[in-house]
Write an enzyme that holds these catalytic residues in place. Structure first.
Site, PDB file in Angstrom:
ATOM      1  N   ASP A  50       0.839  -1.201   0.000  1.00 60.38           N
ATOM      2  CA  ASP A  50       0.000   0.000   0.000  1.00 60.38           C
ATOM      3  C   ASP A  50       0.875   1.253   0.000  1.00 60.38           C
ATOM      4  OD1 ASP A  50      -2.687   1.422   0.537  1.00 60.38           O
ATOM      5  OD2 ASP A  50      -1.473   2.052   2.248  1.00 60.38           O
ATOM      6  N   GLU A 122      -1.804  -5.510  -3.777  1.00 58.93           N
ATOM      7  CA  GLU A 122      -0.863  -4.711  -2.991  1.00 58.93           C
ATOM      8  C   GLU A 122       0.282  -5.567  -2.454  1.00 58.93           C
ATOM      9  OE1 GLU A 122      -3.669  -1.082  -1.354  1.00 58.93           O
ATOM     10  OE2 GLU A 122      -3.540  -2.915  -0.152  1.00 58.93           O
TER      11      GLU A 122
END
Length: 227
Positions: A50, A122
């Site tokens: 992220d 991610e």
């Protein structure tokens, strides 16, 4: 489940440490069942991924959208790193076919769960970053997100704000959004939302109410020929 080699071909990247790739694709449900003998899952990598995604997207926007101030750049970044966009990238890579999960998670629809697709995307970003370097993951993200970065107008990134600003400029009432329908169950739901403004109305669909509202606003902007 597809072979990891096929995924590496799609990414145009071959892992030196295959354990990182396995970790990035391992659903947390595996650790809850001893028979799978899994001691790692994608959650820690997702956390790192992220941050890496946000950094790379921020740098790309900073270097390529010199005419926009920080407020507009933030709007674009918000669109590029939102769940819906990440899920589209993950879907195009076919990541649902590579997730390692328990039988229970699979029969519960885990392969089509947008949360799982987002998390694995991610985690995969983090795994590539750790396995290589910042330049390599920068290039890969640049390719995977290219179609989203090259949209023609800022309003495409944030259609709800664009529609509201148009309404205010015309002294119209603010747009009214209404949930019309929810289909499917739990994490596999599809929402249909309508947006209405001064007699004009359009609908949009999405896997979340937020996504459906954005799509409805975008459709109404197209109808009003503002895009």
């Amino acid at each position: 489940m597809e072979s990891f080699e096929e995924l590496e071909k799609l990414l145009d990247y071959s892992f030196k440490n295959k354990a990182l790739l396995t970790e990035a694709l391992s659903h947390p449900s595996l650790r809850q069942h001893h028979e799978y003998k899994a001691n790692k899952d994608y959650e820690r990598l997702e956390f790192l991924g992220d941050a890496v995604l946000n950094l790379i997207i921020t740098e790309i926007l900073f270097n390529n959208f010199k005419e926009y101030n920080e407020g507009n750049l933030a709007k674009i970044r918000s669109y590029l790193v939102c769940k819906e966009t990440i899920c589209v990238v993950g879907a195009k890579l076919g990541l649902k076919n590579y997730i390692i999960m328990t039988h229970g998670e699979e029969i519960a629809g885990g392969r089509d769960n947008p949360n799982n697709i987002e998390n694995v995307t991610e985690a995969l970003i983090a795994a590539i970053y750790l396995d290589s370097d910042i330049t390599t993951i920068h290039n890969i993200i640049g390719k995977l997100w290219a179609e989203f970065i090259k949209v023609k107008d800022l309003t495409d990134y944030d259609p709800k704000t664009a529609l509201q600003e148009w309404a205010q400029s015309k002294d119209h009432h603010i747009p009214i959004y209404r949930l019309i329908k929810r289909e499917g169950v739990a994490h596999l739901s599809t929402f249909t939302v309508s947006v209405k403004i001064n007699g004009y109305e359009q609908t949009g669909k999405g896997h979340s109410i937020k996504e459906a509202e954005k799509n409805a606003a975008r459709e109404l902007l197209h109808k009003l020929k503002l895009l």
